[in-house]
Design a protein around this motif. Structure first.
Motif, PDB file in Angstrom:
ATOM      1  N   GLY A  65       0.823  -1.215   0.000  1.00 47.33           N
ATOM      2  CA  GLY A  65       0.000   0.000   0.000  1.00 47.33           C
ATOM      3  C   GLY A  65       0.851   1.255   0.000  1.00 47.33           C
ATOM      4  O   GLY A  65       0.565   2.218  -0.710  1.00 47.33           O
ATOM      5  N   ALA A  66       1.918   1.247   0.782  1.00 43.22           N
ATOM      6  CA  ALA A  66       2.825   2.394   0.831  1.00 43.22           C
ATOM      7  C   ALA A  66       3.522   2.583  -0.517  1.00 43.22           C
ATOM      8  O   ALA A  66       3.671   3.718  -1.000  1.00 43.22           O
ATOM      9  CB  ALA A  66       3.847   2.215   1.946  1.00 43.22           C
ATOM     10  N   LEU A  67       3.938   1.490  -1.138  1.00 42.98           N
ATOM     11  CA  LEU A  67       4.613   1.590  -2.426  1.00 42.98           C
ATOM     12  C   LEU A  67       3.655   2.053  -3.519  1.00 42.98           C
ATOM     13  O   LEU A  67       4.057   2.782  -4.435  1.00 42.98           O
ATOM     14  CB  LEU A  67       5.266   0.261  -2.801  1.00 42.98           C
ATOM     15  N   LEU A  68       2.392   1.682  -3.406  1.00 48.16           N
ATOM     16  CA  LEU A  68       1.389   2.178  -4.335  1.00 48.16           C
ATOM     17  C   LEU A  68       1.329   3.702  -4.249  1.00 48.16           C
ATOM     18  O   LEU A  68       1.308   4.397  -5.267  1.00 48.16           O
ATOM     19  CB  LEU A  68       0.027   1.557  -4.012  1.00 48.16           C
ATOM     20  N   ALA A  84      15.437   8.569 -13.527  1.00 49.21           N
ATOM     21  CA  ALA A  84      14.180   8.680 -12.785  1.00 49.21           C
ATOM     22  C   ALA A  84      13.758   7.323 -12.237  1.00 49.21           C
ATOM     23  O   ALA A  84      13.270   7.228 -11.103  1.00 49.21           O
ATOM     24  CB  ALA A  84      13.085   9.262 -13.675  1.00 49.21           C
ATOM     25  N   LYS A  85      13.956   6.294 -13.042  1.00 49.53           N
ATOM     26  CA  LYS A  85      13.616   4.939 -12.590  1.00 49.53           C
ATOM     27  C   LYS A  85      14.491   4.559 -11.393  1.00 49.53           C
ATOM     28  O   LYS A  85      14.005   4.030 -10.389  1.00 49.53           O
ATOM     29  CB  LYS A  85      13.806   3.926 -13.721  1.00 49.53           C
ATOM     30  N   ALA A  86      15.776   4.852 -11.475  1.00 45.15           N
ATOM     31  CA  ALA A  86      16.693   4.555 -10.373  1.00 45.15           C
ATOM     32  C   ALA A  86      16.311   5.333  -9.117  1.00 45.15           C
ATOM     33  O   ALA A  86      16.362   4.794  -8.002  1.00 45.15           O
ATOM     34  CB  ALA A  86      18.131   4.870 -10.774  1.00 45.15           C
ATOM     35  N   ALA A  87      15.912   6.590  -9.284  1.00 47.31           N
ATOM     36  CA  ALA A  87      15.494   7.396  -8.130  1.00 47.31           C
ATOM     37  C   ALA A  87      14.264   6.793  -7.473  1.00 47.31           C
ATOM     38  O   ALA A  87      14.182   6.709  -6.235  1.00 47.31           O
ATOM     39  CB  ALA A  87      15.241   8.838  -8.555  1.00 47.31           C
ATOM     40  N   GLN A  88      13.301   6.355  -8.286  1.00 46.75           N
ATOM     41  CA  GLN A  88      12.091   5.751  -7.719  1.00 46.75           C
ATOM     42  C   GLN A  88      12.420   4.429  -7.022  1.00 46.75           C
ATOM     43  O   GLN A  88      11.938   4.171  -5.919  1.00 46.75           O
ATOM     44  CB  GLN A  88      11.033   5.543  -8.812  1.00 46.75           C
ATOM     45  N   TYR A  89      13.241   3.610  -7.635  1.00 41.92           N
ATOM     46  CA  TYR A  89      13.635   2.355  -7.003  1.00 41.92           C
ATOM     47  C   TYR A  89      14.419   2.622  -5.721  1.00 41.92           C
ATOM     48  O   TYR A  89      14.314   1.867  -4.755  1.00 41.92           O
ATOM     49  CB  TYR A  89      14.449   1.491  -7.958  1.00 41.92           C
ATOM     50  N   GLY A  90      15.178   3.698  -5.707  1.00 42.23           N
ATOM     51  CA  GLY A  90      15.890   4.097  -4.488  1.00 42.23           C
ATOM     52  C   GLY A  90      14.923   4.420  -3.364  1.00 42.23           C
ATOM     53  O   GLY A  90      15.152   4.050  -2.207  1.00 42.23           O
ATOM     54  N   VAL A  92      11.892   3.169  -3.067  1.00 46.22           N
ATOM     55  CA  VAL A  92      11.335   1.874  -2.670  1.00 46.22           C
ATOM     56  C   VAL A  92      12.291   1.175  -1.700  1.00 46.22           C
ATOM     57  O   VAL A  92      11.882   0.686  -0.641  1.00 46.22           O
ATOM     58  CB  VAL A  92      11.070   0.981  -3.903  1.00 46.22           C
ATOM     59  N   GLN A  93      13.554   1.139  -2.060  1.00 45.41           N
ATOM     60  CA  GLN A  93      14.535   0.456  -1.219  1.00 45.41           C
ATOM     61  C   GLN A  93      14.704   1.160   0.125  1.00 45.41           C
ATOM     62  O   GLN A  93      14.872   0.497   1.149  1.00 45.41           O
ATOM     63  CB  GLN A  93      15.860   0.335  -1.963  1.00 45.41           C
ATOM     64  N   GLU A  94      14.639   2.482   0.130  1.00 40.37           N
ATOM     65  CA  GLU A  94      14.745   3.212   1.393  1.00 40.37           C
ATOM     66  C   GLU A  94      13.535   2.939   2.277  1.00 40.37           C
ATOM     67  O   GLU A  94      13.666   2.745   3.482  1.00 40.37           O
ATOM     68  CB  GLU A  94      14.903   4.718   1.140  1.00 40.37           C
ATOM     69  N   PHE A  95      12.349   2.902   1.673  1.00 38.51           N
ATOM     70  CA  PHE A  95      11.156   2.566   2.458  1.00 38.51           C
ATOM     71  C   PHE A  95      11.328   1.172   3.062  1.00 38.51           C
ATOM     72  O   PHE A  95      11.081   0.969   4.254  1.00 38.51           O
ATOM     73  CB  PHE A  95       9.877   2.627   1.618  1.00 38.51           C
ATOM     74  N   ALA A  96      11.736   0.210   2.245  1.00 42.96           N
ATOM     75  CA  ALA A  96      11.903  -1.169   2.721  1.00 42.96           C
ATOM     76  C   ALA A  96      12.945  -1.242   3.839  1.00 42.96           C
ATOM     77  O   ALA A  96      12.744  -1.957   4.825  1.00 42.96           O
ATOM     78  CB  ALA A  96      12.288  -2.088   1.569  1.00 42.96           C
ATOM     79  N   GLN A 150       6.875  10.312   6.688  1.00 39.04           N
ATOM     80  CA  GLN A 150       8.190  10.893   6.984  1.00 39.04           C
ATOM     81  C   GLN A 150       9.021  11.022   5.710  1.00 39.04           C
ATOM     82  O   GLN A 150       9.669  12.048   5.488  1.00 39.04           O
ATOM     83  CB  GLN A 150       8.934  10.040   8.018  1.00 39.04           C
ATOM     84  N   MET A 151       9.000  10.008   4.883  1.00 40.95           N
ATOM     85  CA  MET A 151       9.761  10.063   3.631  1.00 40.95           C
ATOM     86  C   MET A 151       9.216  11.143   2.700  1.00 40.95           C
ATOM     87  O   MET A 151       9.988  11.858   2.054  1.00 40.95           O
ATOM     88  CB  MET A 151       9.748   8.700   2.939  1.00 40.95           C
TER      89      MET A 151
END
Length: 158
Positions: A65-68, A84-90, A92-96, A150-151
Protein backbone atom coordinates in the motif's frame (compact mmCIF):
# COMPACT_ATOMS: atom_id res chain seq x y z
CA UNK A 1 7.59 12.23 14.52
CA UNK A 2 5.70 15.07 12.85
CA UNK A 3 2.05 15.73 13.61
CA UNK A 4 1.19 14.78 10.03
CA UNK A 5 3.05 11.47 10.29
CA UNK A 6 1.22 10.74 13.54
CA UNK A 7 -2.11 11.62 11.93
CA UNK A 8 -1.45 9.39 8.90
CA UNK A 9 -0.38 6.57 11.20
CA UNK A 10 -3.55 6.84 13.26
CA UNK A 11 -5.76 7.19 10.16
CA UNK A 12 -4.32 4.02 8.62
CA UNK A 13 -4.76 2.13 11.89
CA UNK A 14 -8.34 3.37 12.21
CA UNK A 15 -9.17 2.27 8.66
CA UNK A 16 -7.71 -1.17 9.39
CA UNK A 17 -9.42 -1.69 12.73
CA UNK A 18 -12.70 0.21 12.53
CA UNK A 19 -13.44 0.10 8.80
CA UNK A 20 -12.02 -3.44 8.35
CA UNK A 21 -9.89 -2.40 5.37
CA UNK A 22 -7.11 -4.79 4.50
CA UNK A 23 -3.57 -3.70 5.36
CA UNK A 24 -2.76 -2.34 1.89
CA UNK A 25 -6.06 -0.48 1.62
CA UNK A 26 -5.64 1.08 5.06
CA UNK A 27 -2.25 2.57 4.17
CA UNK A 28 -3.21 3.67 0.66
CA UNK A 29 -6.50 5.21 1.76
CA UNK A 30 -4.83 7.18 4.55
CA UNK A 31 -3.15 9.12 1.69
CA UNK A 32 -6.20 9.57 -0.60
CA UNK A 33 -6.18 13.35 -0.34
CA UNK A 34 -2.49 13.57 -1.33
CA UNK A 35 -3.08 11.08 -4.14
CA UNK A 36 -6.05 13.00 -5.52
CA UNK A 37 -8.06 9.77 -5.46
CA UNK A 38 -11.50 9.01 -4.19
CA UNK A 39 -11.32 6.53 -1.34
CA UNK A 40 -13.24 3.95 -3.35
CA UNK A 41 -10.63 4.07 -6.15
CA UNK A 42 -7.66 3.80 -3.76
CA UNK A 43 -9.42 0.97 -1.94
CA UNK A 44 -9.93 -0.86 -5.25
CA UNK A 45 -6.31 -0.30 -6.38
CA UNK A 46 -4.99 -1.77 -3.12
CA UNK A 47 -7.58 -4.53 -2.71
CA UNK A 48 -5.44 -7.43 -4.00
CA UNK A 49 -2.43 -6.72 -1.80
CA UNK A 50 -3.90 -7.52 1.62
CA UNK A 51 -2.55 -10.54 3.47
CA UNK A 52 0.75 -10.39 1.64
CA UNK A 53 -0.89 -10.42 -1.82
CA UNK A 54 -4.24 -12.16 -1.51
CA UNK A 55 -3.28 -14.02 1.68
CA UNK A 56 -0.26 -15.64 0.01
CA UNK A 57 1.76 -14.15 2.92
CA UNK A 58 4.41 -12.69 0.64
CA UNK A 59 5.24 -8.94 0.69
CA UNK A 60 3.30 -7.31 3.54
CA UNK A 61 0.20 -5.52 2.31
CA UNK A 62 1.05 -2.43 4.35
CA UNK A 63 4.32 -2.23 2.41
CA UNK A 64 2.50 -2.73 -0.90
CA UNK A 65 0.00 0.00 0.00
CA UNK A 66 2.82 2.39 0.83
CA UNK A 67 4.61 1.59 -2.43
CA UNK A 68 1.39 2.18 -4.33
CA UNK A 69 1.32 5.69 -2.83
CA UNK A 70 4.98 6.26 -3.74
CA UNK A 71 4.23 5.18 -7.29
CA UNK A 72 1.25 7.48 -7.71
CA UNK A 73 3.12 10.43 -6.21
CA UNK A 74 6.46 9.96 -7.94
CA UNK A 75 6.40 7.12 -10.42
CA UNK A 76 5.19 8.91 -13.55
CA UNK A 77 8.44 9.10 -15.49
CA UNK A 78 9.51 8.35 -19.03
CA UNK A 79 10.31 4.61 -19.12
CA UNK A 80 13.53 5.42 -20.99
CA UNK A 81 14.65 7.76 -18.18
CA UNK A 82 16.97 5.43 -16.29
CA UNK A 83 17.82 8.13 -13.75
CA UNK A 84 14.18 8.68 -12.78
CA UNK A 85 13.62 4.94 -12.59
CA UNK A 86 16.69 4.55 -10.37
CA UNK A 87 15.49 7.40 -8.13
CA UNK A 88 12.09 5.75 -7.72
CA UNK A 89 13.64 2.36 -7.00
CA UNK A 90 15.89 4.10 -4.49
CA UNK A 91 12.78 5.40 -2.68
CA UNK A 92 11.34 1.87 -2.67
CA UNK A 93 14.54 0.46 -1.22
CA UNK A 94 14.75 3.21 1.39
CA UNK A 95 11.16 2.57 2.46
CA UNK A 96 11.90 -1.17 2.72
CA UNK A 97 15.07 -0.49 4.73
CA UNK A 98 13.23 1.71 7.23
CA UNK A 99 10.31 -0.69 7.45
CA UNK A 100 12.63 -3.65 8.10
CA UNK A 101 14.58 -1.67 10.66
CA UNK A 102 11.38 -1.00 12.58
CA UNK A 103 9.47 -4.25 11.98
CA UNK A 104 12.09 -6.89 11.15
CA UNK A 105 10.93 -7.86 7.66
CA UNK A 106 8.78 -6.81 4.72
CA UNK A 107 7.42 -10.36 4.32
CA UNK A 108 3.94 -10.96 5.74
CA UNK A 109 4.52 -14.54 6.92
CA UNK A 110 7.71 -13.51 8.74
CA UNK A 111 5.92 -10.61 10.42
CA UNK A 112 3.18 -13.03 11.51
CA UNK A 113 5.58 -15.77 12.59
CA UNK A 114 4.34 -18.29 10.02
CA UNK A 115 6.56 -20.96 8.54
CA UNK A 116 7.89 -20.65 4.99
CA UNK A 117 5.44 -21.78 2.35
CA UNK A 118 2.47 -21.59 4.72
CA UNK A 119 -0.46 -20.01 2.92
CA UNK A 120 -3.96 -19.30 4.04
CA UNK A 121 -7.30 -20.01 2.44
CA UNK A 122 -8.60 -17.11 0.36
CA UNK A 123 -11.34 -16.26 2.87
CA UNK A 124 -10.14 -13.58 5.30
CA UNK A 125 -10.24 -14.19 9.03
CA UNK A 126 -13.04 -12.67 11.06
CA UNK A 127 -11.97 -9.40 12.66
CA UNK A 128 -12.56 -10.27 16.30
CA UNK A 129 -10.83 -9.18 19.50
CA UNK A 130 -8.82 -12.41 19.35
CA UNK A 131 -7.74 -11.57 15.80
CA UNK A 132 -6.39 -8.16 16.83
CA UNK A 133 -4.82 -9.52 20.03
CA UNK A 134 -2.92 -12.22 18.16
CA UNK A 135 -1.61 -10.21 15.21
CA UNK A 136 0.73 -7.25 14.88
CA UNK A 137 -1.05 -6.01 11.75
CA UNK A 138 -2.64 -2.85 13.16
CA UNK A 139 0.70 -1.61 14.47
CA UNK A 140 2.43 -2.60 11.23
CA UNK A 141 -0.13 -0.63 9.21
CA UNK A 142 0.44 2.38 11.47
CA UNK A 143 4.20 1.98 11.10
CA UNK A 144 4.05 1.85 7.29
CA UNK A 145 1.95 5.04 7.11
CA UNK A 146 4.29 6.82 9.52
CA UNK A 147 7.43 5.86 7.59
CA UNK A 148 5.82 6.82 4.29
CA UNK A 149 4.74 10.23 5.55
CA UNK A 150 8.19 10.89 6.98
CA UNK A 151 9.76 10.06 3.63
CA UNK A 152 7.30 12.30 1.78
CA UNK A 153 8.11 15.17 4.14
CA UNK A 154 11.83 14.65 3.64
CA UNK A 155 11.37 14.56 -0.13
CA UNK A 156 9.38 17.82 -0.03
CA UNK A 157 12.24 19.49 1.86
CA UNK A 158 14.77 18.65 -0.86
Amino acid sequence: MSKTAEAKSQKAKQLFIEEKYNCAQAVACAFCEQLGLEQEKARALASCFGGGMGRLREVCGAVSGALLVLGVLGGDYDPADRGAKAAQYGRVQEFARRFCEKNGSIVCRELLGLRAGQKDAPAPSARTQAYYAGRPCAEIVASAAEILQQMLEEQAEQ
